[in-house]
Structures are given as structure tokens and as C-alpha cells.
Design a protein around this motif. Structure first.
Motif, mmCIF file in Angstrom:
data_model
loop_
_atom_site.group_PDB
_atom_site.id
_atom_site.type_symbol
_atom_site.label_atom_id
_atom_site.label_comp_id
_atom_site.label_asym_id
_atom_site.label_seq_id
_atom_site.Cartn_x
_atom_site.Cartn_y
_atom_site.Cartn_z
ATOM 1 N N MET A 101 -2.638 6.573 -29.593
ATOM 2 C CA MET A 101 -3.079 5.953 -28.344
ATOM 3 C C MET A 101 -2.864 6.929 -27.201
ATOM 4 O O MET A 101 -1.805 7.540 -27.101
ATOM 5 N N LYS A 102 -3.867 7.062 -26.349
ATOM 6 C CA LYS A 102 -3.789 7.970 -25.205
ATOM 7 C C LYS A 102 -3.109 7.273 -24.028
ATOM 8 O O LYS A 102 -3.738 6.980 -23.010
ATOM 9 N N ILE A 103 -1.826 6.972 -24.207
ATOM 10 C CA ILE A 103 -1.021 6.427 -23.119
ATOM 11 C C ILE A 103 0.351 7.089 -23.181
ATOM 12 O O ILE A 103 0.819 7.477 -24.246
ATOM 13 N N SER A 104 0.970 7.206 -22.053
ATOM 14 C CA SER A 104 2.308 7.776 -21.969
ATOM 15 C C SER A 104 3.336 6.705 -22.327
ATOM 16 O O SER A 104 3.128 5.518 -22.067
ATOM 17 N N SER A 105 4.439 7.126 -22.884
ATOM 18 C CA SER A 105 5.520 6.172 -23.172
ATOM 19 C C SER A 105 6.051 5.548 -21.884
ATOM 20 O O SER A 105 6.610 4.444 -21.909
ATOM 21 N N ASP A 106 5.843 6.212 -20.739
ATOM 22 C CA ASP A 106 6.257 5.654 -19.447
ATOM 23 C C ASP A 106 5.453 4.408 -19.074
ATOM 24 O O ASP A 106 5.891 3.610 -18.250
ATOM 25 N N GLU A 107 4.269 4.253 -19.668
ATOM 26 C CA GLU A 107 3.424 3.099 -19.383
ATOM 27 C C GLU A 107 3.791 1.877 -20.225
ATOM 28 O O GLU A 107 3.307 0.785 -19.973
ATOM 29 N N VAL A 108 4.653 2.066 -21.224
ATOM 30 C CA VAL A 108 4.997 0.997 -22.158
ATOM 31 C C VAL A 108 6.241 0.259 -21.670
ATOM 32 O O VAL A 108 7.287 0.869 -21.430
ATOM 33 N N GLU A 109 6.114 -1.050 -21.525
ATOM 34 C CA GLU A 109 7.256 -1.906 -21.171
ATOM 35 C C GLU A 109 8.113 -2.152 -22.407
ATOM 36 O O GLU A 109 9.330 -2.019 -22.378
ATOM 37 N N SER A 110 7.459 -2.542 -23.525
ATOM 38 C CA SER A 110 8.187 -2.808 -24.766
ATOM 39 C C SER A 110 7.216 -2.847 -25.937
ATOM 40 O O SER A 110 6.009 -2.997 -25.753
ATOM 41 N N ILE A 111 7.779 -2.682 -27.119
ATOM 42 C CA ILE A 111 7.042 -2.880 -28.356
ATOM 43 C C ILE A 111 7.877 -3.841 -29.181
ATOM 44 O O ILE A 111 9.066 -3.600 -29.419
ATOM 45 N N GLN A 112 7.264 -4.945 -29.590
ATOM 46 C CA GLN A 112 8.021 -5.927 -30.341
ATOM 47 C C GLN A 112 7.314 -6.286 -31.639
ATOM 48 O O GLN A 112 6.089 -6.145 -31.749
ATOM 49 N N ARG A 113 8.105 -6.719 -32.573
ATOM 50 C CA ARG A 113 7.567 -7.179 -33.852
ATOM 51 C C ARG A 113 7.393 -8.684 -33.786
ATOM 52 O O ARG A 113 8.294 -9.410 -33.375
#
Length: 92
Positions: A46-58
Motif C-alpha cells: 500500500m502506498k501510504i506512510s506508517s505515519d498515516e495509520v492510526e491502528s491495525i486490528q484483527r
């Protein structure tokens, strides 16, 4: 074979799905927010920075990516097999 579905517009586009077995790449140039992964291990870029991610959840077998701008991307079936996620910023 890799499947994807478009449900509504998202700012995320230019995703690349790479089948880990055949090394076949599929570029998704449309805006997507739900990607239904196949039973073949897949690399999701994915062409997004990790700074743009709030969280990743299962959630069950799915990976739900919550962005800071309020958008959400679902990788359906992500935990079913050996799928991988790579976040690429503008500088890769």
C-alpha cells in the motif's frame, strides 16, 4: 487468483497485490476499501506512510487498517494464510 471488491471511495489507491507463489502482480488503481484475498499467500503493498495509520486490528480472520483521516481498509481473509502487508511511503 486474487479478488478485490470496491465498496466506496477511499483515498487509498495504487495498491499492489503480489501472489507469493506465482509472483504475479496485480495493480489496483481504483480507490478500494475492501480487498478479499485469495487462498494463495499474497503480499499487499500500500502506498501510504506508517505515519498515516492510526491502528491495525484483527477482527476474526480479517485485518482492519484504520487511518488517521478516519478511513478504513479491510483485508478480508488476511489471517487465513501467510499474507503480508507492506506500507510504502513516497520514498519507498
Amino acid at each position: 487468483m486474487i479478488f478485490y471488491f470496491k465498496l466506496w471511495r477511499s483515498s487509498i489507491k495504487n495498491l499492489t497485490l503480489v501472489d507469493k507463489q506465482s509472483h504475479t502482480e496485480k495493480l489496483l488503481e481504483e480507490h478500494v476499501d475492501l480487498i478479499k484475498l485469495s487462498e494463495h499467500p499474497t503480499l499487499v503493498k500500500m502506498k501510504i506512510s506508517s505515519d498515516e495509520v492510526e491502528s491495525i486490528q484483527r477482527q476474526g480472520q480479517d485485518a482492519i487498517i484504520h487511518l488517521k483521516n478516519g478511513e478504513m481498509i479491510t483485508l478480508q481473509g488476511f489471517f487465513n494464510v501467510d499474507h503480508s502487508l507492506v506500507l510504502e511511503n513516497q520514498n519507498n
